[in-house]
Enzyme design. Structure first.
Site, short mmCIF file in Angstrom:
data_model
loop_
_atom_site.label_atom_id
_atom_site.label_comp_id
_atom_site.label_asym_id
_atom_site.label_seq_id
_atom_site.Cartn_x
_atom_site.Cartn_y
_atom_site.Cartn_z
N ARG A 121 49.31 12.29 -3.54
CA ARG A 121 50.29 13.32 -3.11
C ARG A 121 51.53 12.71 -2.47
NH1 ARG A 121 45.45 15.52 -1.43
NH2 ARG A 121 44.68 17.08 -2.88
N LYS A 143 65.77 12.65 -7.88
CA LYS A 143 65.15 13.38 -9.00
C LYS A 143 64.27 12.39 -9.75
CE LYS A 143 68.50 16.81 -10.53
NZ LYS A 143 69.33 17.16 -11.70
N GLU A 185 79.49 6.75 -16.74
CA GLU A 185 79.18 7.56 -15.56
C GLU A 185 80.19 7.28 -14.43
OE1 GLU A 185 77.11 10.06 -15.26
OE2 GLU A 185 75.66 9.80 -16.87
N LYS A 227 78.08 9.77 -5.30
CA LYS A 227 76.80 10.42 -5.63
C LYS A 227 76.07 10.83 -4.36
CE LYS A 227 73.02 11.30 -8.31
NZ LYS A 227 72.34 10.91 -9.52
N GLU A 237 69.36 20.83 -5.73
CA GLU A 237 70.01 21.65 -6.75
C GLU A 237 69.90 23.13 -6.43
OE1 GLU A 237 68.56 20.53 -10.68
OE2 GLU A 237 70.48 19.56 -11.01
N ARG A 242 75.44 20.23 -7.07
CA ARG A 242 74.99 19.11 -7.92
C ARG A 242 75.45 19.27 -9.36
NH1 ARG A 242 70.23 15.07 -8.08
NH2 ARG A 242 69.52 14.96 -5.97
N ASN A 246 77.23 17.21 -13.93
CA ASN A 246 76.99 17.43 -15.36
C ASN A 246 78.26 17.44 -16.20
OD1 ASN A 246 74.22 17.55 -15.15
ND2 ASN A 246 74.28 19.70 -14.54
N HIS A 249 77.97 16.46 -19.73
CA HIS A 249 76.55 16.38 -20.05
C HIS A 249 76.06 17.56 -20.88
CE1 HIS A 249 76.70 13.10 -17.24
NE2 HIS A 249 75.42 12.85 -17.36
N HIS A 253 74.21 15.84 -23.65
CA HIS A 253 72.75 15.89 -23.87
C HIS A 253 72.43 16.34 -25.29
CE1 HIS A 253 71.71 16.30 -19.32
NE2 HIS A 253 71.64 15.04 -19.73
N HIS A 266 72.70 7.06 -23.46
CA HIS A 266 73.10 8.20 -22.64
C HIS A 266 74.60 8.20 -22.34
CE1 HIS A 266 72.79 11.34 -19.63
NE2 HIS A 266 73.43 10.57 -18.78
N1 GLY Z 1 67.54 10.28 -9.86
C1 GLY Z 1 68.76 10.84 -10.28
C2 GLY Z 1 69.20 11.99 -9.47
O1 GLY Z 1 68.55 12.41 -8.55
O2 GLY Z 1 70.26 12.53 -9.73
#
Ligand code: GLY
Length: 364
Positions: A121, A143, A185, A227, A237, A242, A246, A249, A253, A266
């Site tokens: 966990r 993320k 990026e 960032k 998000e 956030r 994008n 993107h 994508h 990418h």
């Molecule tokens: N790991 C990428 C983000 O959190 O945007």
């Protein structure tokens, strides 16, 4: 060494950036007290190239080191690979105080972060990104995800690392295509938030691609700061901030997926998506043609693709509609208002999108 702070309320952390600093990682880590046993998730190639300095510094600082090599490429982000890694870790981890070190590019960062989030966990983890793209973007923000058969990054968690440790000297061994991939990026950060970064890239794109140390460090530090600021404003998000990340993107994508994740890396797909987003911004009278031209010229100078090969407008539009960022069937684009300023716009008409896509297709 430079430090960028990610000032989150519950779990603040630092991004440490420098040149030839892998040997200092153990010392930095000791202060964070993440545990005693470092479980290094990496690829055989990265470990062969850069493992020795890291291992020595960790051992000198009292950590045990166990290396878990995973295969290169997106297939390592499958549920099967994640479970196999969890099983390997569980077999090794008896009466230990483990923490995970993600030592590699974006795939390894996502996989290792996901495994850290779910093993027992949640155990601590740190990121040592080894690609330009990961140093600028993927390793920062918490993320974590693996892919499912139905789509990329469909299972994951927000789980912040204890530290991100970016040594720009490891970028020297990267192929040019990977440097370009990361640069896309950085260009995005210039467009969405920072005209000075954009200008710096216009002036120094060649130095960055050639791996010139001070130019690289400046771009990694500045992009990491930008960032960090976005993540601080919208860690999970929720507020919508956030979403500015994008830019390029939504279509990017779709292009990546249309190329079956092989045709385009990418950053290459995002570069095409940014060119299209700039075009849509001009067509919607949000962006001046001069700024759109600057965006296209910088992407040209970075050696990023100008046209989509071997894919059709129909494929791109269909895949775009399946993107998980669509809200109740309405598309959502980040469009530019100027270099350094963007807005979120919903429900762009299909004709405008088709025109922007068509402008970037190779005549067959
Ligand atoms: N790991 C990428 C983000 O959190 O945007």
């Amino acid at each position: 060494m430079k430090t960028v702070r990610v000032a989150l309320k519950q779990c603040p952390y630092s991004i440490v950036i420098g040149h030839r600093i892998l040997g200092d990682f153990g010392k930095k880590l000791r202060r964070l007290n993440p545990g005693r046993d470092a479980l290094l998730v990496t690829s055989a190639k990265i470990w062969r190239l850069h493992g020795a300095a890291l291992e020595k510094g960790l051992k000198q600082n009292g950590f045990s080191v166990k290396v878990f090599a995973v295969a290169d490429g997106e297939r390592s982000k499958s549920a099967r690979s994640a479970v196999a890694l969890l099983e390997r870790i569980a077999r090794y981890d008896v009466m230990r105080r483990p923490f995970i070190v993600a030592f590699g590019g974006g795939v390894i960062g996502d996989l290792a972060g996901f495994v850290a989030a779910v093993y027992k966990r949640g155990i601590p983890y740190v990121q040592i990104p080894t690609t330009f793209l990961a140093q600028i973007d993927a390793a920062i923000g918490g993320k974590t995800a693996i892919d499912l058969t139905a789509g990329k990054n469909l299972a994951g968690a927000f789980y912040q690392p204890k530290m991100v440790f970016s040594d720009v000297s490891v970028l020297k061994t990267l192929p040019l295509r990977q440097m370009r991939n990361g640069l896309a990026e950085a260009v995005k950060y210039g467009i969405i938030l920072d005209p000075r970064l954009f200008r710096f890239l216009e002036l120094h794109v060649r130095d960055v691609l050639a791996g010139e140390e001070s130019a690289l460090t400046r771009v990694v530090v500045r992009s990491s700061r930008l960032k960090a600021g976005v993540v601080e404003a919208d860690e999970k998000e929720i507020t919508g901030h956030r979403a500015i990340l994008n830019f390029g993107h939504t279509l990017g994508h779709a292009i990546e997926a249309a190329g079956k994740f092989k045709l385009y890396q990418h950053g290459e797909a995002v570069a095409l998506g940014m060119r299209m987003a700039a075009d849509i911004s001009v067509r919607k009278s949000m962006l001046g043609a001069g700024d759109a031209r600057r965006i296209n010229l910088l992407l040209d100078a970075a050696g990023l693709p100008r046209l989509c090969r071997k894919i059709s407008a129909g494929q791109i539009l269909t895949l775009m509609k399946h993107d998980k960022k669509f809200i109740s069937g309405r598309n959502r684009f980040v469009l530019a208002r100027a270099i350094g300023r963007v807005s979120l716009v919903e429900g762009i008409g299909e004709t405008v999108i088709r025109q922007a896509v068509a402008g970037r297709l190779c005549a067959r």
